[in-house]
Enzyme design. Structure first.
Site, PDB file in Angstrom:
ATOM      1  NE  ARG A  60      -2.327  -1.600   3.375  1.00  0.00           N
ATOM      2  CZ  ARG A  60      -2.121  -2.849   3.775  1.00  0.00           C
ATOM      3  NH1 ARG A  60      -2.526  -3.862   3.047  1.00  0.00           N
ATOM      4  NH2 ARG A  60      -1.511  -3.086   4.921  1.00  0.00           N
ATOM      5  CD  GLU A  97       3.459 -11.359  18.129  1.00  0.00           C
ATOM      6  OE1 GLU A  97       2.815 -10.792  17.228  1.00  0.00           O
ATOM      7  OE2 GLU A  97       2.971 -11.750  19.195  1.00  0.00           O
TER       8      GLU A  97
HETATM    9  P1  AMP Z   1       4.974  -2.157  11.249  1.00  0.00           P
HETATM   10  O1  AMP Z   1       6.210  -2.748  10.648  1.00  0.00           O
HETATM   11  O2  AMP Z   1       4.518  -2.881  12.494  1.00  0.00           O
HETATM   12  O3  AMP Z   1       5.113  -0.655  11.465  1.00  0.00           O
HETATM   13  O4  AMP Z   1       3.803  -2.408  10.222  1.00  0.00           O
HETATM   14  C1  AMP Z   1       3.654  -1.552   9.158  1.00  0.00           C
HETATM   15  C2  AMP Z   1       3.107  -2.259   7.944  1.00  0.00           C
HETATM   16  O5  AMP Z   1       2.011  -3.112   8.257  1.00  0.00           O
HETATM   17  C3  AMP Z   1       2.609  -1.221   6.977  1.00  0.00           C
HETATM   18  O6  AMP Z   1       3.095  -1.549   5.704  1.00  0.00           O
HETATM   19  C4  AMP Z   1       1.102  -1.294   7.069  1.00  0.00           C
HETATM   20  O7  AMP Z   1       0.548  -1.312   5.776  1.00  0.00           O
HETATM   21  C5  AMP Z   1       0.779  -2.581   7.792  1.00  0.00           C
HETATM   22  N1  AMP Z   1      -0.082  -2.417   8.983  1.00  0.00           N
HETATM   23  C6  AMP Z   1       0.272  -2.631  10.268  1.00  0.00           C
HETATM   24  N2  AMP Z   1      -0.750  -2.454  11.103  1.00  0.00           N
HETATM   25  C7  AMP Z   1      -1.801  -2.107  10.345  1.00  0.00           C
HETATM   26  C8  AMP Z   1      -3.179  -1.780  10.626  1.00  0.00           C
HETATM   27  N3  AMP Z   1      -3.678  -1.772  11.868  1.00  0.00           N
HETATM   28  N4  AMP Z   1      -3.973  -1.449   9.586  1.00  0.00           N
HETATM   29  C9  AMP Z   1      -3.475  -1.431   8.316  1.00  0.00           C
HETATM   30  N5  AMP Z   1      -2.206  -1.751   7.993  1.00  0.00           N
HETATM   31  C10 AMP Z   1      -1.372  -2.078   8.985  1.00  0.00           C
END
Ligand code: AMP
Length: 174
Positions: A60, A97
């Site tokens: 996205r 995780e």
């Molecule tokens: P992180 O590495 O934990 O910061 O996760 C970020 C990635 O996961 C991004 O590319 C987001 O598109 C997706 N992501 C994580 N949590 C969500 C959420 N609650 N809603 C939508 N996309 C999420």
């Protein structure tokens, strides 16, 4: 912080997707609206100075990154999951995780000394964006800042990305 009206009406919150306990922010209504997408591009690109390229994170982040690059009048580079890009790549792996994941960019996609903005739709724990920073630096380029449409502030992603500058259009809980 309260989201701007165009953004509040462009997000669908879906509980327990893709797994129990996650409140998924679905931005499909944003991409389906030409006017909301234009406003999003303006907001993501606001006050950016000295940016030579935008890196968007699969998948996205391609949408958010591409509209930002177009608005800034600079090129777009895709940071993709392993095995998707043809030719020689730089790869950074990072822990999840359970297990690990990775991001890649094509060798030569960024020039050394380019100044890069990293863009994704949602900042959660920051692990993915942290890997994107390492990838940009592996190419010899420099990260100017990181921009997100939504920041799940309770998950501490901003701290993981420090000392880099983080801008988000909507800071919300988790
Ligand atoms: P992180 O590495 O934990 O910061 O996760 C970020 C990635 O996961 C991004 O590319 C987001 O598109 C997706 N992501 C994580 N949590 C969500 C959420 N609650 N809603 C939508 N996309 C999420």
């Amino acid at each position: 912080m309260e989201p701007p009206d165009w953004l509040a009406s462009s997000v669908t919150e879906i509980p327990d997707f893709p797994k129990p306990g996650i409140l998924f922010r679905d931005l499909s209504p944003l991409w389906a609206s030409s006017s909301a997408t234009s406003r999003c591009a303006m907001a993501l690109a606001a006050d950016a100075v000295g940016v030579d390229a935008v890196v968007g994170i699969e998948a996205r982040g391609f949408l958010a990154g591409m509209i930002t690059a177009q608005r800034l009048g600079v090129g777009f580079v895709a940071a993709r999951k392993p095995g998707k890009l043809a030719g020689q790549v730089h790869r950074v792996t990072y822990d999840l995780e359970y297990g690990s994941d990775g991001l890649e960019v094509q060798v030569g996609a960024l020039d050394p000394d380019q100044r890069v903005m990293i863009v994704d739709d949602v900042l959660a724990t920051g692990g993915t964006a942290r890997a994107a920073i390492e990838l940009v630096e592996r190419c010899g380029a420099a990260v100017v800042d990181l921009r997100f449409i939504i920041e799940l502030a309770g998950l501490g992603g901003r701290d993981v990305l420090a000392p880099h500058r983080v801008l988000s259009l909507w800071q919300t809980g988790v």
